[in-house]
Design an enzyme around this catalytic site. Sequence first.
Site, PDB file in Angstrom:
ATOM      1  N   GLU A 177       1.880 -42.411   5.873  1.00  0.00           N
ATOM      2  CA  GLU A 177       2.881 -41.286   5.865  1.00  0.00           C
ATOM      3  C   GLU A 177       4.326 -41.864   5.543  1.00  0.00           C
ATOM      4  OE1 GLU A 177       4.354 -37.430   8.318  1.00  0.00           O
ATOM      5  OE2 GLU A 177       2.418 -38.339   8.744  1.00  0.00           O
ATOM      6  N   GLU A 234      -4.590 -44.695   9.504  1.00  0.00           N
ATOM      7  CA  GLU A 234      -3.589 -44.009   8.935  1.00  0.00           C
ATOM      8  C   GLU A 234      -2.250 -44.713   9.983  1.00  0.00           C
ATOM      9  OE1 GLU A 234      -0.815 -40.224   9.879  1.00  0.00           O
ATOM     10  OE2 GLU A 234      -1.563 -41.395  11.231  1.00  0.00           O
ATOM     11  N   HIS A 252       4.988 -43.227  14.924  1.00  0.00           N
ATOM     12  CA  HIS A 252       5.100 -42.024  14.506  1.00  0.00           C
ATOM     13  C   HIS A 252       6.420 -41.177  14.683  1.00  0.00           C
ATOM     14  CE1 HIS A 252       4.819 -37.368  14.917  1.00  0.00           C
ATOM     15  NE2 HIS A 252       3.728 -37.623  14.148  1.00  0.00           N
ATOM     16  N   HIS A 290      -6.427 -41.284  12.741  1.00  0.00           N
ATOM     17  CA  HIS A 290      -5.014 -41.079  12.944  1.00  0.00           C
ATOM     18  C   HIS A 290      -4.485 -41.845  13.885  1.00  0.00           C
ATOM     19  CE1 HIS A 290      -2.239 -37.739  14.711  1.00  0.00           C
ATOM     20  NE2 HIS A 290      -2.128 -37.838  13.517  1.00  0.00           N
ATOM     21  N   ARG A 291      -3.601 -42.681  13.500  1.00  0.00           N
ATOM     22  CA  ARG A 291      -2.675 -43.574  14.363  1.00  0.00           C
ATOM     23  C   ARG A 291      -3.494 -44.518  14.802  1.00  0.00           C
ATOM     24  NH1 ARG A 291       1.130 -39.022  17.398  1.00  0.00           N
ATOM     25  NH2 ARG A 291       0.962 -37.605  15.609  1.00  0.00           N
ATOM     26  N   GLN A 320       0.787 -40.132   2.041  1.00  0.00           N
ATOM     27  CA  GLN A 320       0.923 -38.724   2.417  1.00  0.00           C
ATOM     28  C   GLN A 320       2.164 -38.413   2.962  1.00  0.00           C
ATOM     29  OE1 GLN A 320      -1.147 -37.814   6.049  1.00  0.00           O
ATOM     30  NE2 GLN A 320      -0.971 -40.072   6.895  1.00  0.00           N
TER      31      GLN A 320
END
Length: 308
Positions: free
Chosen positions: A152, A70, A85, A43-44, A184
């Site tokens: 994302e 991600e 993000h 995640h990141r 996503q």
Amino acid sequence: MTLLSRSPFAAALALGLAAPLTAQADALEQQLADLQDFQVIAHRGASGHAPEHTWPSYERALEMGADYLELDLHMSADGELVAIHDETLERTTDGEGQVKDHTLAELKALDAGSWFNQAHPERADDAFAGAELLTLDEVIERYGDDVRYYIETKSPERYPELQRALVETLEAEGLVASGSVVIQSFSRDSLQQVHALNADIPLVQLVWYSPAEDGEGLTEWTGVTPAPAEITDADFQAIADYAVGIGPNVTFEGEDVIDAGFVEQAHANGLLVHPYTINERDEMRRLLDWGVDGMFTNFPDRLSEVVE
């Protein structure tokens, strides 16, 4: 006309064109097959260990056995795809304002690492100070198709050009054909735009469940599904029409919003389940018992150890 009745040149040309198409199909089929196994989604990057969406975070994630990096994408004022993000700069840089209001040169001048040292002194590293924001092009240039990316997209209302720019970049770099990318989004519209541009890209519909404003039960943030207690096979099938999986939150303020039954029902309707963001080993083990197909985590080292 059969292949045998064509001229030798035409037959050779046809075979030459068929070979890369076969290789592409094989790569995409292999990616879908691999997704049936458990996936560690960084995640990141390894954002529990290093500032998110920076080289140290990505490098550590790969060293820790992540299957996917991600990335969250926003667009600069001059149309560059930037890995960050938040839509604003304050939390993870020394800048101010919205990402979309700054040129890439302005974004590149920001310090995207020092905040981590201040927020996490126990994991601080002087080398993080001055880390730059990265573009998607830079990440792809470094890793190519040696890495798989879990990207994302944000709201198409905010960035109407993002979906096309992203797909064109991935196609040009051969990352769709090599089975190297999943996309996503919380935005069903964004995912459906991507699907229309290239139906070969595996998509995952993100969902966020939280208490309804009236205090009666739960609601899904963007209305993609009803509350988990009310979700039907038809709701899952509507997602399966364009996506290979669903990415739910598991808890809200410490209380479960989904359960093992949610995972089972998603599977029964042909959907993978990739919950986010799971950082504690006990929770990782619990979700493995539920049968999830992968997890987003800030600590890919922990998840890799638990899975082993």
